[in-house]
Design a protein around this motif. Structure first.
Motif, short mmCIF file in Angstrom:
data_model
loop_
_atom_site.label_atom_id
_atom_site.label_comp_id
_atom_site.label_asym_id
_atom_site.label_seq_id
_atom_site.Cartn_x
_atom_site.Cartn_y
_atom_site.Cartn_z
N SER A 64 0.92 -1.13 0.02
CA SER A 64 -0.02 -0.02 0.05
C SER A 64 1.09 1.20 -0.02
CB SER A 64 -1.04 0.07 1.08
OG SER A 64 -1.63 1.17 1.24
N GLY A 65 0.54 2.29 -0.85
CA GLY A 65 1.28 3.24 -1.12
C GLY A 65 2.54 3.16 -1.87
N ALA A 66 3.00 2.09 -2.39
CA ALA A 66 4.03 1.93 -3.23
C ALA A 66 3.96 2.50 -4.69
CB ALA A 66 4.28 0.47 -3.33
N LYS A 67 5.08 3.14 -5.13
CA LYS A 67 5.07 3.80 -6.47
C LYS A 67 5.40 2.87 -7.40
CE LYS A 67 8.38 6.38 -7.39
NZ LYS A 67 9.64 7.61 -7.38
N VAL A 68 6.50 1.69 -7.01
CA VAL A 68 6.79 0.69 -7.99
C VAL A 68 6.96 -0.62 -7.11
CG1 VAL A 68 8.54 -0.08 -9.82
CG2 VAL A 68 8.11 2.45 -9.25
N VAL A 69 6.50 -1.74 -7.88
CA VAL A 69 6.73 -2.99 -6.93
C VAL A 69 7.64 -4.02 -8.10
CG1 VAL A 69 5.33 -4.86 -6.18
CG2 VAL A 69 4.62 -2.71 -5.66
N GLY A 99 -2.27 1.71 -7.89
CA GLY A 99 -1.62 2.94 -8.24
C GLY A 99 -0.08 2.51 -8.61
N ALA A 100 0.44 1.12 -7.88
CA ALA A 100 1.84 0.94 -8.16
C ALA A 100 1.83 0.31 -9.54
CB ALA A 100 2.01 -0.09 -6.95
N LYS A 101 3.40 0.64 -9.96
CA LYS A 101 3.46 -0.02 -11.14
C LYS A 101 4.07 -1.20 -10.92
CE LYS A 101 6.75 1.00 -15.14
NZ LYS A 101 7.62 2.04 -16.11
N LEU A 102 3.99 -2.14 -11.71
CA LEU A 102 4.54 -3.74 -11.40
C LEU A 102 5.93 -3.97 -12.71
CD1 LEU A 102 4.61 -6.55 -10.26
CD2 LEU A 102 2.79 -7.06 -11.96
N VAL A 103 6.92 -4.18 -12.09
CA VAL A 103 8.01 -4.59 -13.00
C VAL A 103 8.36 -5.87 -12.80
CG1 VAL A 103 10.60 -4.18 -13.36
CG2 VAL A 103 8.76 -2.15 -12.71
#
Length: 287
Positions: A64-69, A99-103
């Motif tokens: 929660s609250g992460a920008k990138v995962v 809202g987080a981007k998954l790499v």
């Protein structure tokens, strides 16, 4: 989740660690999630937290609250077909709408045998192995979620990697430890064919770059490898020169790998991937 943890790494194997180290070197605060909640010699600024990544609700809470995962978690090599799809689906479900981007951390298995041609990202997914088909399905599901607008996804694909903590790789402890002890390095398949290898530190830095660049979204990218591509024997000679030892090596073919697989599950699972080592295996990372 504390807002300072804008970067969350799932998994603490060699690639997960390399991502955490690349982020730490930038001064970022990072959360790493694994099963145990422990990681030896964790880089500065890295919090290690235990979590069940097969549980979408747990993934959602811990990111929660992460920008990138960064999805670097995986089951045991011999459990991929059974356990990898539900693991990655839980990650996708847990991140959807957050809202987080998954790499994604990916490899090249989905392409199958390419008869020595350089591999580019636009090759069809023509895997003929169980693990290759699993990789293709994982990637397809993630990019489908991207197209559906559930979350932003990008992927970095690497070849066999080597470097710190990458002991289980084909160019890992079986190669370098014997070499350093003055014994022959143990290599897989033919050592005289061009075979791309990825330095694990480069892999981590490339994944971080993909995470921060919007133009990477919705696409897969081959991360940097050696140019021009050298053979396994040449890589061993380079390592031997650095270590000041003789560049000795032996090779293990498909039959010997199958025999070893009677006792070691990981070796048994390597047998179907031996096509990578009986023809040139060259990655084009020009994109």
């Amino acid at each position: 989740m504390n807002k300072e943890f804008q970067h969350v790494v799932l998994g603490s194997g060699p690639v997960g660690r390399s991502i955490a180290e690349a982020l730490s070197a930038r001064g970022e605060a990072v959360r790493v999630i694994n099963r145990s909640g422990r990681m030896a010699e964790a880089p500065a600024g890295v919090e290690v937290t235990a979590g069940d990544l097969y549980d979408a609700a747990a993934v959602r809470a811990l990111t929660s609250g992460a920008k990138v995962v960064y999805q670097a978690a995986q089951p045991h090599y011999y459990e991929w077909p059974q356990k990898f799809p539900p693991l990655q689906q839980a990650v996708i479900d847990g991140l959807s709408g957050g809202g987080a981007k998954l790499v994604l951390v990916e490899n090249l298995y989905m392409y199958g045998a390419v008869n020595g041609q350089p591999m580019t990202e636009d090759l069809p997914h023509a895997a003929h192995t169980r693990k290759g088909k699993t990789r293709a399905a994982l990637s397809a599901a993630a990019f489908a979620a991207h197209r559906e607008g559930r979350l932003r996804v990008t992927a970095g694909r690497a070849s066999d990697f080597f470097g710190p903590w990458a002991l289980g790789s084909t160019m890992g402890e079986r190669a370098f430890y014997p070499l350093l002890a003055g014994k022959p390095a143990q290599l897989t398949g033919r050592a005289d064919l061009a075979h791309s290898h990825t330095f694990v530190g480069d892999f981590g830095r490339a994944l971080v770059l993909l995470g921060e660049r919007e133009e990477a979204d919705g696409q897969a990218w081959h991360v940097p490898n050696d140019r021009p591509t050298i053979t396994q024997a040449e890589l061993i000679r380079l390592a031997a020169d650095i270590a000041g030892v003789q560049p000795r090596y032996s090779t293990m073919g498909k039959l010997m790998m199958a025999f070893g697989g009677l006792f070691v599950p990981e070796a048994r699972e390597t047998v179907e991937m031996m096509y990578e080592f009986d023809q040139p295996f060259v990655v084009d990372s020009g994109k």
